[in-house]
Design a protein around this motif. Structure first.
Motif, PDB file in Angstrom:
ATOM      1  N   GLN A  41       0.583  -0.887   5.885  1.00 37.03           N
ATOM      2  CA  GLN A  41      -0.231  -0.848   4.660  1.00 37.03           C
ATOM      3  C   GLN A  41      -1.083   0.418   4.687  1.00 37.03           C
ATOM      4  OE1 GLN A  41      -2.424  -4.504   3.533  1.00 37.03           O
ATOM      5  NE2 GLN A  41      -4.230  -3.207   3.390  1.00 37.03           N
TER       6      GLN A  41
ATOM      7  N   ASP B 137      -2.969   4.228  -1.381  1.00 38.45           N
ATOM      8  CA  ASP B 137      -1.894   4.762  -2.230  1.00 38.45           C
ATOM      9  C   ASP B 137      -1.875   6.295  -2.216  1.00 38.45           C
ATOM     10  OD1 ASP B 137      -0.022   5.370  -4.102  1.00 38.45           O
ATOM     11  OD2 ASP B 137      -0.868   4.138  -5.698  1.00 38.45           O
TER      12      ASP B 137
ATOM     13  N   GLU C 233      -0.177   8.214  -3.954  1.00 32.66           N
ATOM     14  CA  GLU C 233       0.038   8.790  -5.293  1.00 32.66           C
ATOM     15  C   GLU C 233      -1.232   8.716  -6.133  1.00 32.66           C
ATOM     16  OE1 GLU C 233       2.949  10.140  -6.465  1.00 32.66           O
ATOM     17  OE2 GLU C 233       4.375   9.557  -4.915  1.00 32.66           O
TER      18      GLU C 233
ATOM     19  N   VAL D 180      -0.844   0.191  -0.754  1.00 33.73           N
ATOM     20  CA  VAL D 180       0.612   0.012  -0.924  1.00 33.73           C
ATOM     21  C   VAL D 180       1.268  -0.028   0.457  1.00 33.73           C
ATOM     22  CG1 VAL D 180       0.700   1.206  -3.156  1.00 33.73           C
ATOM     23  CG2 VAL D 180       1.007   2.522  -1.037  1.00 33.73           C
TER      24      VAL D 180
END
Ligand SMILES: Cc1cc2nc3c(=O)[nH]c(=O)nc-3n(C[C@H](O)[C@H](O)[C@H](O)COP(=O)(O)OP(=O)(O)OC[C@H]3O[C@@H](n4cnc5c(N)ncnc54)[C@H](O)[C@@H]3O)c2cc1C
Ligand SMILES: Nc1ncnc2c1ncn2[C@@H]1O[C@H](COP(=O)(O)O)[C@@H](O)[C@H]1O
Lengths: 332, 266
Positions: B9, B12, B14, B38
């Motif tokens: 995990q 993110d 992005e 994510v």
């Protein structure tokens, strides 16, 4: 174990010569070795590589370990780790440097774990800490959003270095050095892989790594036809076409066109970034460019935080006019 | 075919770069507000690689994830995509590790799982971009490893792989069991189906503590580190972009060309 001393460079070769990254590493290693007041050694591994020892010395090595054996023609993890274990054992370096290449990315960590130490991959800067004399290893993390400085106190301290971040020395053919031959001593049954075929990507025109001008397209280009327009501009400027990851994943361009953290590292004079957002992972492959010019329809796109000149608008409209005008100006 | 995929995990990658913040005093990353974590993208490509093999010739896919405070909705994604089991190495003691301590704990967990033909990792995690855990697990378990893999065809105790190289790619044969690190060229990870998501909701992960895999606290997490973080910083940006405009995008394009010529960039 004897005290670890000196700097050892793993020298990759290419088409019968030292690879550019090897000369860059030797340049950097020379500085580190001088700062420590210790020796710089190089290691050449492969088949028919003995001749290159002279070259490594000319680029700054005091000593070159050569492991020349037909079984080492292709890089394979098991065989290269095995011979490097032997060379590192013999040379007992304080620091071992490799290139951040498909070879270095594979060999460095496996070797590090064998010596129960850890490596830093993809370093941008290396220096000796004046107090501790440890290697300060600076590398991008979080895709380039940040940089970290790491140290290890287990030896050898292993790092891989990104292309074009270090400067080679001017080669001096009169430099003297010692060449040490090391037997590979491989047990073929301990090599658990076999290279069946090597496929080189066809490159027409100028290679990305050598180009002074790069025209780079992103997801917003939308397809292979769009890239044909980028190709036209690149041709006009005697440059090369690169891409972010999505165009490669979508096969609008070959995978080798990818620039970034997990693609190629480039540093041209001019980087024209079209319809790409400027993700940190992409920028980490091109932020060394002298001038970045961006075309993007989104005024908030991150690329405008990185670029020197920008145009907000649809590339489909702006680019043909840009190319036309340039043609005119360059002709006149 | 028994397959194990190591997933992680992460915050993110992005998320917009402008949202990325660090706490320079604590040398820590401050997780961005309102952005959900994510699965590490390359590890997700690893899940996809395993599922492709499962589709073609059947088999079992077990995902393993190490960390503290793993959000169930996030780390269950491999199950929703089609994996069979999820094992979490979850304990404070696992926290703050480096490639060494992480690879060690994962290797011991894999030993405990016992049966495997292929272990998958991502080529590098999107947080620290270390790129070492896969090779580390292979070294600790004494397995052959092939990194940067973009295609896998297992057959008869061996696998034929395509490995991305700087020049293109190479075709490599490896004996099984082996460890593979996966590159994005393997192909976009599939989206979980509704049925997959429902199934994953009902399935509880198995949680292992350090004692379950026979490791001491001193060998894992922050205590087991071999590499020390001296400093974390965000490189300064000059950030002065000169915007070139025009009445229309076409005119702006022509103006941009003129500008570059004027400042002698071209
Ligand atoms: C560990 C890791 C490693 C990675 N390595 C790399 C790497 O090496 N290289 C890489 O590139 N990526 C890499 N990525 C992926 C990266 O995170 C981004 O997903 C990727 O760079 C985005 O590409 P893009 O900017 O083309 O697409 P997007 O982010 O989708 O941006 C498209 C841009 O195009 C603009 N646009 C759309 N249409 C038009 C139009 N008609 N005219 C003008 N502008 C338009 C949009 O405004 C947008 O800004 C990596 C990711 C991870 C997690
Ligand atoms: N904490 C973790 N738990 C499970 N797998 C991990 C963990 N850390 C790394 N990995 C795996 O190793 C790959 C490479 O990670 P790294 O070496 O940290 O860049 C990731 O893509 C994962 O597949």
């Amino acid at each position: 174990m004897a005290e670890n001393k000196g700097v050892l460079i793993f020298c990759e070769t290419k088409e019968g010569k030292l690879a550019a990254i090897a000369t860059e590493l030797l340049g950097c290693g020379r500085k580190l070795a001088d700062d420590l007041g210790q020796e710089l050694s190089a290691v050449l591994v492969g088949s028919g590589v003995s001749e290159l020892a002279k070259e490594a010395i000319a680029y700054g090595a005091d000593k070159v370990y050569v492991v020349d054996d037909p079984q080492l023609k292709d890089y394979q993890t098991d065989s290269y780790v095995s011979v490097m274990e032997k060379v590192v054992g013999q040379a007992a370096p304080r620091i071992l440097l490799l290139g951040q290449t498909s070879l270095g990315r594979d060999l460095a960590p496996r070797l590090a774990f064998r010596f129960k130490t850890a490596a830093s991959l993809g370093c941008l800067e290396l220096a000796i800490d004046p107090q501790s004399k440890l290697l300060l290893q600076t590398k991008p993390v979080y895709g380039g959003n940040a940089q970290a400085v790491f140290t290890t106190d287990s030896f050898p301290q292993i790092a891989t270095v990104r292309a074009k971040t270090m400067t080679p020395l001017e080669p001096d053919p009169s430099r003297k050095g010692e060449v040490v031959k090391v037997e590979a001593g491989l047990d073929p049954s301990a090599v658990r892989t076999k290279v069946l075929e090597k496929v080189a990507e066809k490159i027409t025109g100028i290679k990305l790594e050598d180009a002074e001008v790069i025209v780079c397209g992103g997801r917003g280009i939308g397809g292979a036809e769009g890239f044909a327009q980028l190709e036209e501009l690149a041709k006009l400027l005697k440059g090369a076409v690169g891409a972010t990851r999505p165009p490669c994943d979508n096969e609008w361009v070959p995978a080798g066109a990818q620039i970034g953290l997990t693609g190629k590292i480039v540093a041209p004079e001019l980087y024209i970034a079209i319809a790409l957002s400027g993700s940190s992972q992409h920028m980490s492959g091109c932020s060394g460019s002298k001038t970045i010019v961006a075309i993007n329809k989104d005024p908030e796109a991150n690329i405008f935080r990185e670029a020197r000149f920008g145009l907000v608008g649809d590339w489909k409209k702006a680019l043909p006019a840009f190319t036309e005008k340039l043609k005119e100006l360059l002709a006149g | 075919m028994n397959m194990i995929v190591c997933i992680k995990q992460v915050i993110d990658p992005e998320a917009p770069p402008a949202s990325f913040k660090i706490d320079p005093v604590g040398n820590k990353v401050v997780p961005p507000q309102g952005v959900s974590p994510v699965i590490d993208p390359y590890a997700e490509y690893g899940v996809e690689a395993a599922l492709k093999i499962k589709d073609a010739q059947g088999g079992k896919v077990t995902a393993v994830s190490l960390g503290a405070n793993q959000l169930r909705d996030i780390v269950k994604k491999p199950l929703a995509m089609g994996a069979d089991e999820l094992i979490l190495l979850e304990d404070e003691a696992f926290d703050g590790g480096d490639s060494w301590s992480t690879a060690y704990a994962l290797a011991m967990a894999i030993k405990k799982i016992g049966e495997y033909d292929i272990i998958f990792c991502g080529r590098e995690a999107s947080d620290w971009n270390a790129g070492q855990v896969g090779s580390g697990i292979a070294e600790i378990l004494g397995l052959p490893s092939v990194t940067l893999v973009k295609k896998i065809e297992p057959a008869g105790g061996k696998a034929k792989l395509e490995r991305v190289t700087d020049e293109g790619y190479e075709v490599v044969e490896v004996s099984l069991p082996c460890l593979i690190t996966v590159s994005n060229e393997i192909g976009e990870p599939r989206y979980p189906t509704i049925k997959g998501i429902m199934g994953a909701k009902k399935k509880e992960p198995v949680v292992w503590k350090p004692a379950d895999i026979g490791v001491e606290a001193s060998q894992i997490g922050a205590q087991g580190r071999h590499i020390k973080l001296q400093k974390l910083f965000q490189p300064a940006r000059e950030g002065k972009c000169e915007m070139v405009a025009g009445e229309s995008p076409e005119e702006a394009g022509a103006n941009l060309a003129a500008k570059l010529r004027e400042v002698k960039v071209l």
